[in-house]
Scaffold this motif. Sequence first.
Motif, mmCIF file in Angstrom:
data_model
loop_
_atom_site.group_PDB
_atom_site.id
_atom_site.type_symbol
_atom_site.label_atom_id
_atom_site.label_comp_id
_atom_site.label_asym_id
_atom_site.label_seq_id
_atom_site.Cartn_x
_atom_site.Cartn_y
_atom_site.Cartn_z
ATOM 1 N N LEU A 45 12.843 15.546 11.140
ATOM 2 C CA LEU A 45 12.674 14.840 9.889
ATOM 3 C C LEU A 45 11.319 15.182 9.267
ATOM 4 O O LEU A 45 10.301 15.180 9.937
ATOM 5 C CB LEU A 45 12.742 13.331 10.110
ATOM 6 N N THR A 46 11.346 15.411 7.972
ATOM 7 C CA THR A 46 10.096 15.707 7.284
ATOM 8 C C THR A 46 9.486 14.417 6.764
ATOM 9 O O THR A 46 10.199 13.521 6.308
ATOM 10 C CB THR A 46 10.327 16.669 6.104
ATOM 11 N N SER A 47 8.226 14.345 6.826
ATOM 12 C CA SER A 47 7.531 13.149 6.369
ATOM 13 C C SER A 47 7.280 13.247 4.870
ATOM 14 O O SER A 47 6.774 14.246 4.370
ATOM 15 C CB SER A 47 6.204 13.011 7.111
ATOM 16 N N ARG A 48 7.668 12.221 4.145
ATOM 17 C CA ARG A 48 7.434 12.183 2.704
ATOM 18 C C ARG A 48 6.491 11.032 2.363
ATOM 19 O O ARG A 48 6.503 10.518 1.266
ATOM 20 C CB ARG A 48 8.761 11.990 1.976
ATOM 21 N N MET A 49 5.720 10.602 3.340
ATOM 22 C CA MET A 49 4.813 9.487 3.126
ATOM 23 C C MET A 49 3.712 9.907 2.147
ATOM 24 O O MET A 49 3.176 11.007 2.218
ATOM 25 C CB MET A 49 4.195 9.029 4.447
ATOM 26 N N THR A 50 3.434 9.004 1.222
ATOM 27 C CA THR A 50 2.484 9.294 0.160
ATOM 28 C C THR A 50 1.601 8.068 -0.067
ATOM 29 O O THR A 50 2.069 6.935 0.015
ATOM 30 C CB THR A 50 3.233 9.624 -1.150
ATOM 31 N N TYR A 51 0.358 8.331 -0.376
ATOM 32 C CA TYR A 51 -0.544 7.236 -0.728
ATOM 33 C C TYR A 51 -0.654 7.182 -2.249
ATOM 34 O O TYR A 51 -0.991 8.165 -2.900
ATOM 35 C CB TYR A 51 -1.932 7.434 -0.103
ATOM 36 N N ILE A 52 -0.367 6.010 -2.803
ATOM 37 C CA ILE A 52 -0.472 5.798 -4.253
ATOM 38 C C ILE A 52 -1.706 4.926 -4.482
ATOM 39 O O ILE A 52 -1.734 3.757 -4.103
ATOM 40 C CB ILE A 52 0.787 5.086 -4.816
ATOM 41 N N GLU A 53 -2.730 5.523 -5.078
ATOM 42 C CA GLU A 53 -3.936 4.746 -5.361
ATOM 43 C C GLU A 53 -3.712 3.846 -6.569
ATOM 44 O O GLU A 53 -3.992 2.653 -6.527
ATOM 45 C CB GLU A 53 -5.114 5.677 -5.618
ATOM 46 N N ARG A 54 -3.186 4.442 -7.649
ATOM 47 C CA ARG A 54 -2.892 3.652 -8.850
ATOM 48 C C ARG A 54 -1.762 4.341 -9.605
ATOM 49 O O ARG A 54 -1.902 5.475 -10.038
ATOM 50 C CB ARG A 54 -4.117 3.559 -9.752
ATOM 51 N N LEU A 55 -0.672 3.628 -9.765
ATOM 52 C CA LEU A 55 0.484 4.124 -10.527
ATOM 53 C C LEU A 55 0.669 3.199 -11.726
ATOM 54 O O LEU A 55 0.727 1.975 -11.566
ATOM 55 C CB LEU A 55 1.753 4.128 -9.674
ATOM 56 N N HIS A 56 0.738 3.788 -12.908
ATOM 57 C CA HIS A 56 0.942 2.986 -14.116
ATOM 58 C C HIS A 56 1.963 3.703 -15.005
ATOM 59 O O HIS A 56 1.719 4.811 -15.481
ATOM 60 C CB HIS A 56 -0.371 2.810 -14.888
ATOM 61 N N ILE A 57 3.094 3.028 -15.218
ATOM 62 C CA ILE A 57 4.095 3.507 -16.177
ATOM 63 C C ILE A 57 4.060 2.510 -17.328
ATOM 64 O O ILE A 57 4.307 1.321 -17.139
ATOM 65 C CB ILE A 57 5.506 3.579 -15.551
ATOM 66 N N SER A 58 3.709 2.982 -18.497
ATOM 67 C CA SER A 58 3.535 2.106 -19.663
ATOM 68 C C SER A 58 4.830 1.391 -20.029
ATOM 69 O O SER A 58 5.928 1.882 -19.751
ATOM 70 C CB SER A 58 3.071 2.933 -20.863
ATOM 71 N N ILE A 75 3.349 -1.178 -12.484
ATOM 72 C CA ILE A 75 2.000 -0.951 -11.977
ATOM 73 C C ILE A 75 2.034 -1.118 -10.454
ATOM 74 O O ILE A 75 2.561 -2.108 -9.942
ATOM 75 C CB ILE A 75 0.984 -1.938 -12.587
ATOM 76 N N ASP A 76 1.502 -0.145 -9.763
ATOM 77 C CA ASP A 76 1.453 -0.184 -8.300
ATOM 78 C C ASP A 76 0.087 0.332 -7.866
ATOM 79 O O ASP A 76 -0.376 1.357 -8.359
ATOM 80 C CB ASP A 76 2.572 0.690 -7.725
ATOM 81 N N LYS A 77 -0.551 -0.396 -6.938
ATOM 82 C CA LYS A 77 -1.893 -0.007 -6.476
ATOM 83 C C LYS A 77 -1.934 0.008 -4.952
ATOM 84 O O LYS A 77 -1.291 -0.829 -4.302
ATOM 85 C CB LYS A 77 -2.948 -0.997 -6.982
ATOM 86 N N ASP A 78 -2.689 0.932 -4.432
ATOM 87 C CA ASP A 78 -2.952 1.011 -3.001
ATOM 88 C C ASP A 78 -1.687 0.833 -2.166
ATOM 89 O O ASP A 78 -1.540 -0.138 -1.427
ATOM 90 C CB ASP A 78 -4.008 -0.024 -2.587
ATOM 91 N N ARG A 79 -0.807 1.772 -2.287
ATOM 92 C CA ARG A 79 0.464 1.695 -1.564
ATOM 93 C C ARG A 79 0.666 2.996 -0.775
ATOM 94 O O ARG A 79 0.536 4.083 -1.320
ATOM 95 C CB ARG A 79 1.602 1.476 -2.546
ATOM 96 N N TYR A 80 1.006 2.833 0.460
ATOM 97 C CA TYR A 80 1.324 3.977 1.319
ATOM 98 C C TYR A 80 2.800 3.843 1.684
ATOM 99 O O TYR A 80 3.202 2.908 2.378
ATOM 100 C CB TYR A 80 0.458 3.948 2.577
ATOM 101 N N CYS A 81 3.625 4.754 1.135
ATOM 102 C CA CYS A 81 5.065 4.619 1.336
ATOM 103 C C CYS A 81 5.751 5.966 1.204
ATOM 104 O O CYS A 81 5.143 6.959 0.804
ATOM 105 C CB CYS A 81 5.642 3.644 0.320
#
Length: 149
Positions: free
Chosen positions: A1-14, A83-89
């Motif tokens: 399995l490949t890891s697709r884990m990503t850290y999102i510092e700040r995501l903003h969709i207007s 809006i999403d902040k500090d998320r590791y998923c």
Amino acid sequence: LTSRMTYIERLHISPLWFEVEINIKPDELDRSESETAGEASLTLNSIARSTNSAAVAGILSWVINVVANFAHVSPTFRYAAVIDKDRYCDILELARDISISYIVQSIKQSYKVVFSMQLLGDPSLFAFQMRKGISDLVLRTRDEVVAGG
């Protein structure tokens, strides 16, 4: 399995909005169906105007309004910012969460499609027709009683 884990510092969709206009009236080129629909509406209108029953006239007018409004719908859908902040998923989990957010907001706004069709028709016209029907009933009954009928 490949890891697709990503850290999102700040995501903003207007915030966004969609203005949808659905017009399913017959085209100018298809005259035969258009004329047939117009004749059916004209027939219903004449029945509604010539009937002595205010209830029947009101119901027929409502049917005419509903049929006319099904042909044109124009709701506006508004979507809140994501809006999403500090998320590791997992990146696919993030995409799923965003999709579900928009789907839920769409479901909550689905009433706009129904209410833009004016399914209840024109309430003031219905009230006018009811008043006219009742006054006609009273006046005709009075005239018949005076005439000895």
